[in-house]
Design a protein around this motif. Structure first.
Motif, PDB file in Angstrom:
ATOM      1  N   ARG A   1       0.686  -1.366  -0.028  1.00  0.00           N
ATOM      2  CA  ARG A   1      -0.019   0.125   0.027  1.00  0.00           C
ATOM      3  C   ARG A   1       0.888   1.236  -0.012  1.00  0.00           C
ATOM      4  NH1 ARG A   1      -2.691   1.573   4.880  1.00  0.00           N
ATOM      5  NH2 ARG A   1      -2.837   3.509   3.852  1.00  0.00           N
ATOM      6  N   CYS A   2       0.901   1.976  -1.074  1.00  0.00           N
ATOM      7  CA  CYS A   2       1.435   3.243  -1.274  1.00  0.00           C
ATOM      8  C   CYS A   2       1.107   4.134   0.069  1.00  0.00           C
ATOM      9  CB  CYS A   2       1.214   3.898  -2.544  1.00  0.00           C
ATOM     10  SG  CYS A   2       1.994   5.584  -2.728  1.00  0.00           S
ATOM     11  N   THR A   3       2.086   4.768   0.613  1.00  0.00           N
ATOM     12  CA  THR A   3       2.143   5.524   1.966  1.00  0.00           C
ATOM     13  C   THR A   3       1.476   6.798   1.751  1.00  0.00           C
ATOM     14  OG1 THR A   3       4.324   6.184   2.007  1.00  0.00           O
ATOM     15  CG2 THR A   3       3.595   4.409   3.276  1.00  0.00           C
ATOM     16  N   HIS A   4       1.402   7.326   0.096  1.00  0.00           N
ATOM     17  CA  HIS A   4       0.716   8.476  -0.308  1.00  0.00           C
ATOM     18  C   HIS A   4      -0.841   8.486  -0.127  1.00  0.00           C
ATOM     19  CE1 HIS A   4      -0.179  11.556  -3.540  1.00  0.00           C
ATOM     20  NE2 HIS A   4      -0.162  12.364  -2.318  1.00  0.00           N
ATOM     21  N   LEU A   5      -1.566   7.769  -1.013  1.00  0.00           N
ATOM     22  CA  LEU A   5      -2.779   7.807  -0.999  1.00  0.00           C
ATOM     23  C   LEU A   5      -3.300   6.459  -1.032  1.00  0.00           C
ATOM     24  CD1 LEU A   5      -3.674  11.164  -2.818  1.00  0.00           C
ATOM     25  CD2 LEU A   5      -3.714  10.824  -0.389  1.00  0.00           C
ATOM     26  N   SER A   6      -2.584   5.356  -0.871  1.00  0.00           N
ATOM     27  CA  SER A   6      -2.930   4.049  -0.602  1.00  0.00           C
ATOM     28  C   SER A   6      -3.253   3.209  -2.114  1.00  0.00           C
ATOM     29  CB  SER A   6      -4.346   3.918   0.065  1.00  0.00           C
ATOM     30  OG  SER A   6      -4.442   4.483   1.096  1.00  0.00           O
ATOM     31  N   CYS A   7      -2.769   3.708  -3.287  1.00  0.00           N
ATOM     32  CA  CYS A   7      -2.680   2.979  -4.237  1.00  0.00           C
ATOM     33  C   CYS A   7      -1.768   1.621  -4.287  1.00  0.00           C
ATOM     34  CB  CYS A   7      -2.191   3.642  -5.414  1.00  0.00           C
ATOM     35  SG  CYS A   7      -3.463   4.892  -5.955  1.00  0.00           S
ATOM     36  N   ARG A   8      -1.837   0.504  -5.120  1.00  0.00           N
ATOM     37  CA  ARG A   8      -0.858  -0.277  -4.638  1.00  0.00           C
ATOM     38  C   ARG A   8       0.331  -0.284  -5.579  1.00  0.00           C
ATOM     39  NH1 ARG A   8      -3.977  -2.772  -0.281  1.00  0.00           N
ATOM     40  NH2 ARG A   8      -5.751  -1.224  -0.656  1.00  0.00           N
TER      41      ARG A   8
ATOM     42  N   ASP B   1       7.043   0.451  -7.611  1.00  0.00           N
ATOM     43  CA  ASP B   1       6.700   1.769  -8.449  1.00  0.00           C
ATOM     44  C   ASP B   1       4.974   1.851  -8.080  1.00  0.00           C
ATOM     45  OD1 ASP B   1       8.946   2.110  -9.251  1.00  0.00           O
ATOM     46  OD2 ASP B   1       8.639   2.015 -11.493  1.00  0.00           O
ATOM     47  N   CYS B   2       4.708   3.368  -7.790  1.00  0.00           N
ATOM     48  CA  CYS B   2       3.280   3.270  -7.669  1.00  0.00           C
ATOM     49  C   CYS B   2       2.543   4.152  -8.924  1.00  0.00           C
ATOM     50  CB  CYS B   2       2.818   4.310  -6.351  1.00  0.00           C
ATOM     51  SG  CYS B   2       1.225   4.686  -6.159  1.00  0.00           S
ATOM     52  N   PRO B   3       1.691   3.506  -9.519  1.00  0.00           N
ATOM     53  CA  PRO B   3       1.095   4.188 -10.836  1.00  0.00           C
ATOM     54  C   PRO B   3       0.214   5.500 -10.679  1.00  0.00           C
ATOM     55  CG  PRO B   3      -0.258   2.286 -10.021  1.00  0.00           C
ATOM     56  CD  PRO B   3       0.940   2.432  -8.980  1.00  0.00           C
ATOM     57  N   CYS B   4      -0.007   5.656  -9.385  1.00  0.00           N
ATOM     58  CA  CYS B   4      -1.008   6.727  -9.198  1.00  0.00           C
ATOM     59  C   CYS B   4      -0.495   8.119  -9.368  1.00  0.00           C
ATOM     60  CB  CYS B   4      -1.611   6.802  -7.936  1.00  0.00           C
ATOM     61  SG  CYS B   4      -2.674   5.136  -7.634  1.00  0.00           S
ATOM     62  N   HIS B   5       0.754   8.297  -8.575  1.00  0.00           N
ATOM     63  CA  HIS B   5       1.221   9.711  -8.811  1.00  0.00           C
ATOM     64  C   HIS B   5       2.944   9.655  -8.826  1.00  0.00           C
ATOM     65  CE1 HIS B   5      -2.234   9.921  -6.201  1.00  0.00           C
ATOM     66  NE2 HIS B   5      -2.669  10.591  -6.937  1.00  0.00           N
ATOM     67  N   ASP B   6       3.417   8.574  -9.753  1.00  0.00           N
ATOM     68  CA  ASP B   6       4.484   8.389 -10.144  1.00  0.00           C
ATOM     69  C   ASP B   6       5.584   8.301  -8.857  1.00  0.00           C
ATOM     70  OD1 ASP B   6       6.357   8.142 -11.979  1.00  0.00           O
ATOM     71  OD2 ASP B   6       6.775  10.110 -12.244  1.00  0.00           O
ATOM     72  N   ALA B   7       5.378   7.450  -7.991  1.00  0.00           N
ATOM     73  CA  ALA B   7       6.347   7.401  -7.244  1.00  0.00           C
ATOM     74  C   ALA B   7       7.139   5.938  -7.004  1.00  0.00           C
ATOM     75  CB  ALA B   7       5.563   7.448  -5.638  1.00  0.00           C
ATOM     76  N   ARG B   8       8.263   6.252  -6.558  1.00  0.00           N
ATOM     77  CA  ARG B   8       9.115   4.931  -6.462  1.00  0.00           C
ATOM     78  C   ARG B   8       9.614   4.851  -5.309  1.00  0.00           C
ATOM     79  NH1 ARG B   8      13.184   3.949 -11.820  1.00  0.00           N
ATOM     80  NH2 ARG B   8      11.136   3.082 -12.314  1.00  0.00           N
TER      81      ARG B   8
ATOM     82  N   GLY C   1       8.823  11.021  -5.368  1.00  0.00           N
ATOM     83  CA  GLY C   1       7.444  11.281  -5.348  1.00  0.00           C
ATOM     84  C   GLY C   1       6.958  11.609  -4.198  1.00  0.00           C
ATOM     85  N   PRO C   2       5.440  11.725  -4.163  1.00  0.00           N
ATOM     86  CA  PRO C   2       4.999  12.385  -3.075  1.00  0.00           C
ATOM     87  C   PRO C   2       4.655  11.471  -1.877  1.00  0.00           C
ATOM     88  CG  PRO C   2       3.106  11.601  -4.411  1.00  0.00           C
ATOM     89  CD  PRO C   2       4.662  11.322  -5.176  1.00  0.00           C
ATOM     90  N   PRO C   3       5.193  10.458  -1.710  1.00  0.00           N
ATOM     91  CA  PRO C   3       4.735   9.643  -0.237  1.00  0.00           C
ATOM     92  C   PRO C   3       5.550  10.025   0.755  1.00  0.00           C
ATOM     93  CG  PRO C   3       5.085   7.958  -2.137  1.00  0.00           C
ATOM     94  CD  PRO C   3       5.459   9.241  -2.664  1.00  0.00           C
ATOM     95  N   PRO C   4       4.973  10.277   1.876  1.00  0.00           N
ATOM     96  CA  PRO C   4       5.636  11.199   2.989  1.00  0.00           C
ATOM     97  C   PRO C   4       6.803   9.983   3.810  1.00  0.00           C
ATOM     98  CG  PRO C   4       3.561  10.489   3.486  1.00  0.00           C
ATOM     99  CD  PRO C   4       3.394  10.023   2.198  1.00  0.00           C
TER     100      PRO C   4
HETATM  101  S1  FES Z   1      -0.886   7.087  -4.215  1.00  0.00           S
HETATM  102 FE1  FES Z   1       0.978   6.132  -4.671  1.00  0.00          FE
HETATM  103  S2  FES Z   1       1.880   8.107  -5.364  1.00  0.00           S
HETATM  104 FE2  FES Z   1      -0.078   8.747  -4.868  1.00  0.00          FE
END
Ligand code: FES
Ligand code: HEM
Lengths: 168, 219
Positions: free
Chosen positions: A106-113, A124-131, A141-144
């Motif tokens: 679970r991505c720590t930004h907004l919970s995408c997988r 890689d997170c597909p939602c807001h381009d995080a790695r 990327g944005p994850p805190p």
């Molecule tokens: S939810 Fe993963 S980068 Fe935003």
């Protein structure tokens, strides 16, 4: 009758007012306090389940490569049950049984997988381009903060995790 | 300070005047039977409060109604109390309203100039019974289901239009999800709104006309 007997201290009217206010308060409290309990009760209940989840024999997880595993948990909310599926990556650093990391997907930004990218050796997170790197630390990327981890234990060669993830 | 705030509000709202008209009325020498109307009002308010809180967890759907009530009874703090008060309060209200009607009848309080008080009272009794009828279905258990099957079938026995009435009540030829939602709607919105409005008229008439005295032997 009674009206004629004048008390010097309190009139009949005052007495009635006080008794009415008193009884009203008592009745209000008798219903009001339980009603507050009734309304906030679901907020007071803990939903965390602490039954350990088996991920199968440890030997099926290769060393050095994050291996996905998914499981479902059923939560009871009042009259309704919701089954949610969760995914983890099991990463064995070495043969050593205590040298394991179980990461949440679970991505720590907004919970995408997040998904594991073998060539880049990143999640890689597909939602807001995080790695995230192989250890779950944020590369960009944005994850805190890094990916959550799960507490684990090994019993007779079988890997178990505690279903409550821990913030890294 | 409190006195000042009160004076400020009173100047604008006329609170003393309302108090005087509503509570400081002249009342003839009466007895305990004259408290039944106030008891009806108290029960109506109590049913309203407990009912509002029941809707927080109750779901008017055939697949969930029974489970949601089960949850209220066993899964929640004080759910049994809120539902219990609403359940017993319902029967008590029918009883008390009925006794109130008997008292106004036997004391001859329905006569001039109180005909309209009686008339609104009759509607209040019918609405109270309607509340009982619609509320009884909501737990959606066997007893509720069959009571409503029978109750709506009785309405269906009216000559000529009976079949139509039955379909309107049930939302179709049989008891279904549509019956449950329309009974729910009637129970929590339509009937209470009508009751509240008519209680307002009833109370206005009582305040305007005053309470009748106990009839004397030669009357
Ligand atoms: S939810 Fe993963 S980068 Fe935003
Ligand atoms: C929800 C139901 C009802 C409520 C809340 C209610 C409330 C009241 C109240 C507070 C009074 C003041 C005097 C008293 O308490 O006796 C009253 C008077 C009266 N009510 Fe009702 N009532 C209801 C139903 C009825 C019914 C079913 C009838 C008759 C069919 C009725 C007929 C009257 C009459 C005629 C009076 C005037 C009595 C008098 O002046 O002495 N009411 N009502």
């Amino acid at each position: 009758m009674a009206e004629k007997v004048k008390s010097p201290k309190m009139s009949r009217r005052e007495f009635t007012k006080i008794v009415t206010a008193f009884l009203g308060t008592v009745m209000g409290a008798i219903m009001g306090i339980p009603i507050i309990g009734y309304v906030i009760d679901p907020a007071l209940k803990s939903q965390e389940s602490d039954a350990w989840i088996s991920l199968g024999p440890l030997e099926k997880y290769p060393i050095g490569a994050p291996t996905p595993f998914s499981f479902t948990l059923t939560k009871v909310n009042g009259w309704e049950r919701t089954t949610t599926s969760y995914g983890v990556f099991v990463l064995r650093h070495s043969e050593n049984e205590s040298d394991i990391k179980v990461l949440s997907n679970r991505c720590t930004h907004l919970s995408c997988r997040v998904s594991w990218k073998e060539p880049e050796q990143t999640y890689d997170c597909p939602c807001h381009d995080a790695r995230f790197n192989i250890e779950g630390e944020v590369v960009y990327g944005p994850p805190p903060h890094p990916l959550d981890t799960y507490a684990y234990k090994i019993e007779e060669g079988v890997l178990f995790i505690n279903p409550t993830p821990q913030e890294a | 300070m409190a006195d000042k705030i009160f004076a400020w509000l009173d100047e604008r709202l006329g609170l003393e005047g309302i108090y005087g008209a509503v509570l400081d009325r002249k009342v003839p020498k009466v007895n305990w039977w004259f408290t039944l109307g106030s008891a009806s009002l108290f029960l109506f308010v109590m049913q309203g409060i407990t009912g509002i809180f029941l809707t927080m967890y109750y779901v008017p759907d055939p697949t969930k109604a029974y489970d949601s009530i089960e949850y209220i009874m066993n899964g929640l703090a004080f759910g049994w109390l809120i539902r219990g008060v609403h359940h017993w309060g319902a029967s008590l209200m029918v009883l008390v309203v009925f006794l109130h009607m008997l008292r106004t009848f036997f004391f001859g309080a329905y006569k001039f100039p109180r005909e309209l008080t009686w008339l609104t009272g009759v509607l209040l009794l019918l609405l109270t019974l309607g509340m009982g009828f619609t509320g009884y279905l909501l737990p959606w258990n066997q007893r509720a289901y069959w009571a409503t099957t029978v109750g709506t079938a009785i309405a269906g026995s009216v000559p000529f239009v009976g079949d139509f009435i039955l379909k309107v009540l049930r939302g179709g030829p049989d008891l279904s999800a549509l019956t449950l939602t329309r009974f729910f709607s009637a129970h929590i919105w339509m009937l209470p709104a009508a009751l509240a409005g008519l209680i307002g008229v009833h109370m206005y008439l009582i305040i305007r006309l005053g309470i009748s005295h106990i009839p004397k032997e030669d009357e």
